[in-house]
Motif scaffolding. Structure first.
Motif, mmCIF file in Angstrom:
data_model
loop_
_atom_site.group_PDB
_atom_site.id
_atom_site.type_symbol
_atom_site.label_atom_id
_atom_site.label_comp_id
_atom_site.label_asym_id
_atom_site.label_seq_id
_atom_site.Cartn_x
_atom_site.Cartn_y
_atom_site.Cartn_z
ATOM 1 N N VAL A 56 0.845 -1.187 0.000
ATOM 2 C CA VAL A 56 0.000 0.000 0.000
ATOM 3 C C VAL A 56 0.887 1.246 0.000
ATOM 4 C CG1 VAL A 56 -1.796 1.293 1.197
ATOM 5 C CG2 VAL A 56 -1.814 -1.209 1.273
ATOM 6 N N ASP A 57 0.676 2.123 -0.950
ATOM 7 C CA ASP A 57 1.393 3.398 -1.020
ATOM 8 C C ASP A 57 0.377 4.535 -1.012
ATOM 9 O OD1 ASP A 57 4.000 2.335 -1.233
ATOM 10 O OD2 ASP A 57 3.645 1.906 -3.360
ATOM 11 N N THR A 58 0.618 5.526 -0.183
ATOM 12 C CA THR A 58 -0.245 6.703 -0.146
ATOM 13 C C THR A 58 0.550 7.930 -0.565
ATOM 14 O OG1 THR A 58 -1.586 5.780 1.639
ATOM 15 C CG2 THR A 58 -1.746 8.143 1.272
ATOM 16 N N GLN A 59 0.038 8.630 -1.554
ATOM 17 C CA GLN A 59 0.690 9.836 -2.049
ATOM 18 C C GLN A 59 -0.215 11.040 -1.762
ATOM 19 O OE1 GLN A 59 1.395 9.166 -6.191
ATOM 20 N NE2 GLN A 59 2.813 7.471 -5.857
ATOM 21 N N THR A 60 0.376 12.081 -1.192
ATOM 22 C CA THR A 60 -0.381 13.284 -0.858
ATOM 23 C C THR A 60 0.127 14.458 -1.682
ATOM 24 O OG1 THR A 60 -0.729 12.511 1.408
ATOM 25 C CG2 THR A 60 -1.070 14.848 0.988
ATOM 26 N N HIS A 61 -0.796 15.176 -2.296
ATOM 27 C CA HIS A 61 -0.448 16.314 -3.142
ATOM 28 C C HIS A 61 -1.181 17.563 -2.635
ATOM 29 C CE1 HIS A 61 1.209 13.403 -6.016
ATOM 30 N NE2 HIS A 61 0.094 12.726 -5.827
ATOM 31 N N GLN A 62 -0.506 18.692 -2.661
ATOM 32 C CA GLN A 62 -1.119 19.958 -2.273
ATOM 33 C C GLN A 62 -1.095 20.924 -3.447
ATOM 34 O OE1 GLN A 62 0.719 21.591 1.239
ATOM 35 N NE2 GLN A 62 -0.657 20.471 2.610
ATOM 36 N N THR A 80 -5.679 19.810 -0.356
ATOM 37 C CA THR A 80 -4.887 18.588 -0.189
ATOM 38 C C THR A 80 -5.622 17.408 -0.818
ATOM 39 O OG1 THR A 80 -3.935 19.396 1.875
ATOM 40 C CG2 THR A 80 -3.795 17.036 1.467
ATOM 41 N N GLN A 81 -4.899 16.617 -1.592
ATOM 42 C CA GLN A 81 -5.473 15.438 -2.235
ATOM 43 C C GLN A 81 -4.579 14.236 -1.930
ATOM 44 O OE1 GLN A 81 -5.205 14.986 -6.562
ATOM 45 N NE2 GLN A 81 -7.354 14.353 -6.587
ATOM 46 N N SER A 82 -5.180 13.167 -1.411
ATOM 47 C CA SER A 82 -4.439 11.944 -1.109
ATOM 48 C C SER A 82 -4.903 10.824 -2.022
ATOM 49 C CB SER A 82 -4.637 11.534 0.351
ATOM 50 O OG SER A 82 -4.031 12.465 1.220
ATOM 51 N N VAL A 83 -3.962 10.081 -2.561
ATOM 52 C CA VAL A 83 -4.252 8.961 -3.454
ATOM 53 C C VAL A 83 -3.604 7.704 -2.887
ATOM 54 C CG1 VAL A 83 -3.984 8.015 -5.766
ATOM 55 C CG2 VAL A 83 -4.368 10.475 -5.463
ATOM 56 N N THR A 84 -4.395 6.673 -2.699
ATOM 57 C CA THR A 84 -3.881 5.406 -2.184
ATOM 58 C C THR A 84 -3.733 4.412 -3.328
ATOM 59 O OG1 THR A 84 -4.936 5.745 -0.048
ATOM 60 C CG2 THR A 84 -4.276 3.501 -0.572
ATOM 61 N N LEU A 85 -2.529 3.901 -3.513
ATOM 62 C CA LEU A 85 -2.247 2.923 -4.551
ATOM 63 C C LEU A 85 -1.983 1.580 -3.869
ATOM 64 C CD1 LEU A 85 0.166 5.059 -6.753
ATOM 65 C CD2 LEU A 85 -2.322 4.857 -6.920
#
Length: 216
Positions: free
Chosen positions: A123-129, A159-164
């Motif tokens: 599981v990888d979580t990427q957060t973008h602002q 803030t946007q978080s995407v879980t891969l």
């Protein structure tokens, strides 16, 4: 048919789903699924397709394994196959063992058995602002227009978080008639961000592969 008392790795799947549930923060998630399934072991197939299938999910977390089994039952039923979840046939506190699985197979005339367990997960979580600025010009009649004669800028941050996620399930297929292992499948689901998506996509992959092999 030979598989041990079921106490394997579905508890890891529970941790995985918990991470998914807590890591989807503010913002929209738009991921595309990259799906695959492979046959890593293959024995001579029976001459007839399965008509009654028993689903067994490996693991210590009975609720989670039962949820997976129910999803597989629902998927295989769409192919017109009479399908059972081992945990729906046992008493609440009964453990899934070789002996009670054999009993179910004999009582119901099961001719196909699917035994699944979690093989790998990531599981990888990427957060973008993102930042944006807007210039506000006060009305000339406002009381403080002399303080902000040229207006002022307001900054907004989103803030946007995407879980891969990557999940690999191992499914062993046994003959309910002879007990022999027929084949071993590995199904891989990527970029799923909801637990129900992981179950449904994995079940669909497994069912479609069995259909392509002539077992359904």
């Amino acid at each position: 048919m030979s598989y041990p008392k079921i106490q394997n790795t579905f508890h890891l799947f529970a941790c995985f789903l918990l991470v998914l549930a807590t890591s989807c923060l503010a913002g929209c998630v738009t991921n595309k699924a990259d799906l695959s399934v492979s046959v890593t072991e293959f024995e001579p197939m029976p001459t007839e397709a399965f008509s009654k299938v028993l689903i067994i999910g490996l693991g210590e977390n009975m609720a989670l394994a039962g949820q997976f089994e129910s999803t597989m039952v629902e998927q295989l039923t769409t192919f017109g196959i009479e399908t059972y979840s081992i945990r729906k046939l046992l008493n609440k506190d009964d453990e899934v063992t070789k002996d009670n699985a054999k009993k179910v197979v004999l009582e119901l005339g099961i001719d196909g058995i699917l035994v699944s367990r979690l093989l790998a997960k990531k599981v990888d979580t990427q957060t973008h602002q993102t930042r944006s600025e807007i210039e506000v010009i006060p009305d000339k009649e406002e009381q403080f227009s002399d303080v902000f004669p040229l207006g002022f800028k307001r900054t907004e941050t989103k803030t946007q978080s995407v879980t891969l996620a990557t999940v690999v399930l191992e499914t062993k297929v046994f003959s309910g008639t002879t007990g022999d292992k027929l084949l071993r499948l590995e199904s891989l689901v990527e970029n799923q961000t909801a637990p129900e998506g992981v179950f449904k996509e994995s079940a669909a992959l497994i069912a479609n592969k069995l259909k392509a092999l002539g077992l359904l």
